[in-house]
Design a protein around this motif. Structure first.
Motif, PDB file in Angstrom:
ATOM      1  N   ALA A  65       0.811  -1.219   0.000  1.00  0.00           N
ATOM      2  CA  ALA A  65       0.000   0.000   0.000  1.00  0.00           C
ATOM      3  C   ALA A  65       0.845   1.269   0.000  1.00  0.00           C
ATOM      4  CB  ALA A  65      -0.932   0.008   1.211  1.00  0.00           C
ATOM      5  N   SER A  66       2.160   1.125  -0.050  1.00  0.00           N
ATOM      6  CA  SER A  66       3.037   2.298  -0.090  1.00  0.00           C
ATOM      7  C   SER A  66       3.216   2.775  -1.524  1.00  0.00           C
ATOM      8  CB  SER A  66       4.412   1.961   0.495  1.00  0.00           C
ATOM      9  OG  SER A  66       5.294   3.052   0.306  1.00  0.00           O
ATOM     10  N   GLU A  67       3.196   4.075  -1.682  1.00  0.00           N
ATOM     11  CA  GLU A  67       3.405   4.677  -3.006  1.00  0.00           C
ATOM     12  C   GLU A  67       4.884   4.830  -3.336  1.00  0.00           C
ATOM     13  OE1 GLU A  67       1.654   8.470  -5.554  1.00  0.00           O
ATOM     14  OE2 GLU A  67       1.261   8.345  -3.409  1.00  0.00           O
ATOM     15  N   THR A  68       5.755   4.740  -2.318  1.00  0.00           N
ATOM     16  CA  THR A  68       7.171   5.049  -2.545  1.00  0.00           C
ATOM     17  C   THR A  68       8.161   3.995  -2.058  1.00  0.00           C
ATOM     18  OG1 THR A  68       7.244   6.230  -0.441  1.00  0.00           O
ATOM     19  CG2 THR A  68       6.748   7.545  -2.415  1.00  0.00           C
ATOM     20  N   THR A  69       7.747   3.112  -1.160  1.00  0.00           N
ATOM     21  CA  THR A  69       8.700   2.213  -0.504  1.00  0.00           C
ATOM     22  C   THR A  69       8.455   0.756  -0.862  1.00  0.00           C
ATOM     23  OG1 THR A  69       8.755   3.753   1.356  1.00  0.00           O
ATOM     24  CG2 THR A  69       9.628   1.548   1.757  1.00  0.00           C
ATOM     25  N   PRO A  70       9.512   0.022  -1.237  1.00  0.00           N
ATOM     26  CA  PRO A  70       9.352  -1.417  -1.470  1.00  0.00           C
ATOM     27  C   PRO A  70       9.005  -2.143  -0.168  1.00  0.00           C
ATOM     28  CG  PRO A  70      11.413  -0.635  -2.429  1.00  0.00           C
ATOM     29  CD  PRO A  70      10.873   0.476  -1.577  1.00  0.00           C
ATOM     30  N   LEU A  71       8.220  -3.199  -0.295  1.00  0.00           N
ATOM     31  CA  LEU A  71       7.836  -4.047   0.825  1.00  0.00           C
ATOM     32  C   LEU A  71       8.499  -5.403   0.617  1.00  0.00           C
ATOM     33  CD1 LEU A  71       5.939  -4.584   3.316  1.00  0.00           C
ATOM     34  CD2 LEU A  71       4.301  -5.484   1.642  1.00  0.00           C
ATOM     35  N   VAL A  72       9.270  -5.843   1.590  1.00  0.00           N
ATOM     36  CA  VAL A  72       9.923  -7.151   1.496  1.00  0.00           C
ATOM     37  C   VAL A  72       8.993  -8.196   2.107  1.00  0.00           C
ATOM     38  CG1 VAL A  72      11.901  -8.546   2.217  1.00  0.00           C
ATOM     39  CG2 VAL A  72      12.226  -6.143   1.545  1.00  0.00           C
ATOM     40  N   ILE A  73       8.679  -9.215   1.322  1.00  0.00           N
ATOM     41  CA  ILE A  73       7.882 -10.336   1.806  1.00  0.00           C
ATOM     42  C   ILE A  73       8.878 -11.453   2.126  1.00  0.00           C
ATOM     43  CG2 ILE A  73       6.017 -11.963   1.335  1.00  0.00           C
ATOM     44  CD1 ILE A  73       5.168  -8.982   1.439  1.00  0.00           C
ATOM     45  N   LYS A  74       8.966 -11.786   3.405  1.00  0.00           N
ATOM     46  CA  LYS A  74       9.948 -12.764   3.864  1.00  0.00           C
ATOM     47  C   LYS A  74       9.408 -14.185   3.862  1.00  0.00           C
ATOM     48  CE  LYS A  74      12.370 -11.348   7.442  1.00  0.00           C
ATOM     49  NZ  LYS A  74      12.659 -10.799   8.789  1.00  0.00           N
ATOM     50  N   GLY A 127      12.152   1.143   6.524  1.00  0.00           N
ATOM     51  CA  GLY A 127      11.728   2.233   7.404  1.00  0.00           C
ATOM     52  C   GLY A 127      10.213   2.290   7.446  1.00  0.00           C
ATOM     53  N   GLU A 128       9.707   3.424   7.866  1.00  0.00           N
ATOM     54  CA  GLU A 128       8.258   3.597   7.969  1.00  0.00           C
ATOM     55  C   GLU A 128       7.600   3.314   6.622  1.00  0.00           C
ATOM     56  OE1 GLU A 128       5.714   7.487   8.752  1.00  0.00           O
ATOM     57  OE2 GLU A 128       6.823   6.842  10.533  1.00  0.00           O
ATOM     58  N   ILE A 129       6.479   2.592   6.676  1.00  0.00           N
ATOM     59  CA  ILE A 129       5.785   2.193   5.447  1.00  0.00           C
ATOM     60  C   ILE A 129       4.287   2.087   5.735  1.00  0.00           C
ATOM     61  CG2 ILE A 129       6.110  -0.291   5.892  1.00  0.00           C
ATOM     62  CD1 ILE A 129       6.513  -0.607   2.807  1.00  0.00           C
ATOM     63  N   ALA A 130       3.485   2.343   4.727  1.00  0.00           N
ATOM     64  CA  ALA A 130       2.029   2.181   4.866  1.00  0.00           C
ATOM     65  C   ALA A 130       1.720   0.721   5.154  1.00  0.00           C
ATOM     66  CB  ALA A 130       1.330   2.625   3.585  1.00  0.00           C
ATOM     67  N   GLU A 131       0.694   0.478   5.979  1.00  0.00           N
ATOM     68  CA  GLU A 131       0.324  -0.891   6.296  1.00  0.00           C
ATOM     69  C   GLU A 131      -0.174  -1.607   5.046  1.00  0.00           C
ATOM     70  OE1 GLU A 131      -1.903  -3.355   9.778  1.00  0.00           O
ATOM     71  OE2 GLU A 131      -2.828  -1.469   9.167  1.00  0.00           O
ATOM     72  N   SER A 132       0.339  -2.786   4.812  1.00  0.00           N
ATOM     73  CA  SER A 132      -0.041  -3.596   3.655  1.00  0.00           C
ATOM     74  C   SER A 132      -1.485  -4.040   3.766  1.00  0.00           C
ATOM     75  CB  SER A 132       0.839  -4.842   3.584  1.00  0.00           C
ATOM     76  OG  SER A 132       2.188  -4.478   3.591  1.00  0.00           O
ATOM     77  N   VAL A 133      -2.053  -4.417   2.632  1.00  0.00           N
ATOM     78  CA  VAL A 133      -3.380  -5.011   2.592  1.00  0.00           C
ATOM     79  C   VAL A 133      -3.174  -6.468   2.201  1.00  0.00           C
ATOM     80  CG1 VAL A 133      -5.647  -4.974   1.506  1.00  0.00           C
ATOM     81  CG2 VAL A 133      -4.442  -2.819   1.958  1.00  0.00           C
ATOM     82  N   VAL A 134      -3.599  -7.369   3.091  1.00  0.00           N
ATOM     83  CA  VAL A 134      -3.434  -8.801   2.858  1.00  0.00           C
ATOM     84  C   VAL A 134      -4.805  -9.441   3.025  1.00  0.00           C
ATOM     85  CG1 VAL A 134      -2.185 -10.879   3.528  1.00  0.00           C
ATOM     86  CG2 VAL A 134      -1.096  -8.644   3.804  1.00  0.00           C
ATOM     87  N   GLU A 135      -5.280 -10.111   1.964  1.00  0.00           N
ATOM     88  CA  GLU A 135      -6.620 -10.692   1.961  1.00  0.00           C
ATOM     89  C   GLU A 135      -6.601 -12.063   1.299  1.00  0.00           C
ATOM     90  OE1 GLU A 135      -9.437  -6.774   1.479  1.00  0.00           O
ATOM     91  OE2 GLU A 135      -8.549  -7.584  -0.356  1.00  0.00           O
ATOM     92  N   ALA A 136      -7.583 -12.873   1.662  1.00  0.00           N
ATOM     93  CA  ALA A 136      -7.785 -14.154   0.996  1.00  0.00           C
ATOM     94  C   ALA A 136      -9.175 -14.150   0.371  1.00  0.00           C
ATOM     95  CB  ALA A 136      -7.655 -15.315   1.974  1.00  0.00           C
ATOM     96  N   LEU A 137      -9.246 -14.557  -0.890  1.00  0.00           N
ATOM     97  CA  LEU A 137     -10.509 -14.666  -1.618  1.00  0.00           C
ATOM     98  C   LEU A 137     -10.800 -16.146  -1.816  1.00  0.00           C
ATOM     99  CD1 LEU A 137     -12.857 -13.674  -3.456  1.00  0.00           C
ATOM    100  CD2 LEU A 137     -11.188 -13.639  -5.333  1.00  0.00           C
ATOM    101  N   MET A 138     -11.952 -16.585  -1.320  1.00  0.00           N
ATOM    102  CA  MET A 138     -12.380 -17.971  -1.492  1.00  0.00           C
ATOM    103  C   MET A 138     -13.507 -18.008  -2.519  1.00  0.00           C
ATOM    104  SD  MET A 138     -10.649 -17.832   1.452  1.00  0.00           S
ATOM    105  CE  MET A 138     -11.647 -16.719   2.358  1.00  0.00           C
ATOM    106  N   ILE A 139     -13.415 -18.947  -3.474  1.00  0.00           N
ATOM    107  CA  ILE A 139     -14.432 -19.100  -4.515  1.00  0.00           C
ATOM    108  C   ILE A 139     -14.745 -20.581  -4.651  1.00  0.00           C
ATOM    109  CG2 ILE A 139     -14.983 -18.813  -6.956  1.00  0.00           C
ATOM    110  CD1 ILE A 139     -13.057 -16.458  -7.023  1.00  0.00           C
ATOM    111  N   GLY A 140     -16.033 -20.907  -4.706  1.00  0.00           N
ATOM    112  CA  GLY A 140     -16.438 -22.295  -4.876  1.00  0.00           C
ATOM    113  C   GLY A 140     -17.882 -22.396  -5.299  1.00  0.00           C
ATOM    114  N   SER A 141     -18.313 -23.621  -5.540  1.00  0.00           N
ATOM    115  CA  SER A 141     -19.706 -23.833  -5.934  1.00  0.00           C
ATOM    116  C   SER A 141     -20.244 -25.080  -5.255  1.00  0.00           C
ATOM    117  CB  SER A 141     -19.835 -23.954  -7.452  1.00  0.00           C
ATOM    118  OG  SER A 141     -19.049 -25.011  -7.937  1.00  0.00           O
ATOM    119  N   ILE A 142     -21.547 -25.036  -5.002  1.00  0.00           N
ATOM    120  CA  ILE A 142     -22.275 -26.179  -4.451  1.00  0.00           C
ATOM    121  C   ILE A 142     -23.522 -26.317  -5.308  1.00  0.00           C
ATOM    122  CG2 ILE A 142     -23.414 -27.141  -2.425  1.00  0.00           C
ATOM    123  CD1 ILE A 142     -21.704 -25.095  -0.790  1.00  0.00           C
TER     124      ILE A 142
END
Length: 166
Positions: A65-74, A127-142
């Motif tokens: 969600a940052s416009e300027t800073t890379p986010l490292v996903i570990k 350094g300081e960074i905007a909080e990331s947005v992390v979501e899970a989308l579930m899709i299925g059918s019955i």
């Protein structure tokens, strides 16, 4: 329209390959801020008083969600109902460009996670960074019904200077 999309469960490729244009070089500065997100992911849902199980595909999206800073996903780790590690989606940390997104996918036929599946996403920044947005989308059918729902990740740990906006 969904039927015309490329099959999502084709031969799996790595996040590094699939999202190469979302990635950037690792920051040269020390990673002074780290944290973790916990994301519920319902790969299966019990229905009809436990007599029926619906299986869902799960797409985990991690948005910088940052416009300027890379986010490292570990780490992107997928756990089952019992808390056992099912799969790790990264071989090594990656740096996500500002406003970029990466995804991890679990097919509806992959029921290893069960009804209490979840992801843990560990991140870092220089350094300081905007909080990331992390979501899970579930899709299925019955039967003839199709269902989709989203769960949002919750920050469960931050070490160092709090992200911007908090």
């Amino acid at each position: 329209m969904l039927a015309q999309a490329a099959p999502a469960c084709a031969e799996p490729s790595s996040i590094e390959q699939s999202f190469a244009t979302s990635l950037t070089a690792m920051p040269s500065q020390p990673l002074a801020v780290t944290g973790s997100f916990y994301v519920p992911a319902y790969s299966s849902v019990s229905m009809s008083q436990g007599k029926l199980r619906a299986d869902f595909s799960v797409t985990l999206s991690v948005h910088n969600a940052s416009e300027t800073t890379p986010l490292v996903i570990k780490r992107i780790a997928y756990f089952d109902t019992a808390g056992k590690l099912v799969e790790s989606f990264l071989k090594a940390p990656v740096a996500l460009k500002p406003f970029a997104t990466i995804e991890a996918f679990v097919a509806a036929t992959d029921i290893r996670g069960g009804t209490g599946a979840n992801f843990v996403v560990d991140w870092a920044a220089s350094g300081e960074i905007a909080e990331s947005v992390v979501e899970a989308l579930m899709i299925g059918s019955i039967a003839s019904g199709h269902y989709a729902f989203i769960t949002q990740g919750r920050s469960v740990k931050t070490v160092g200077k709090n992200p911007a906006g908090n």
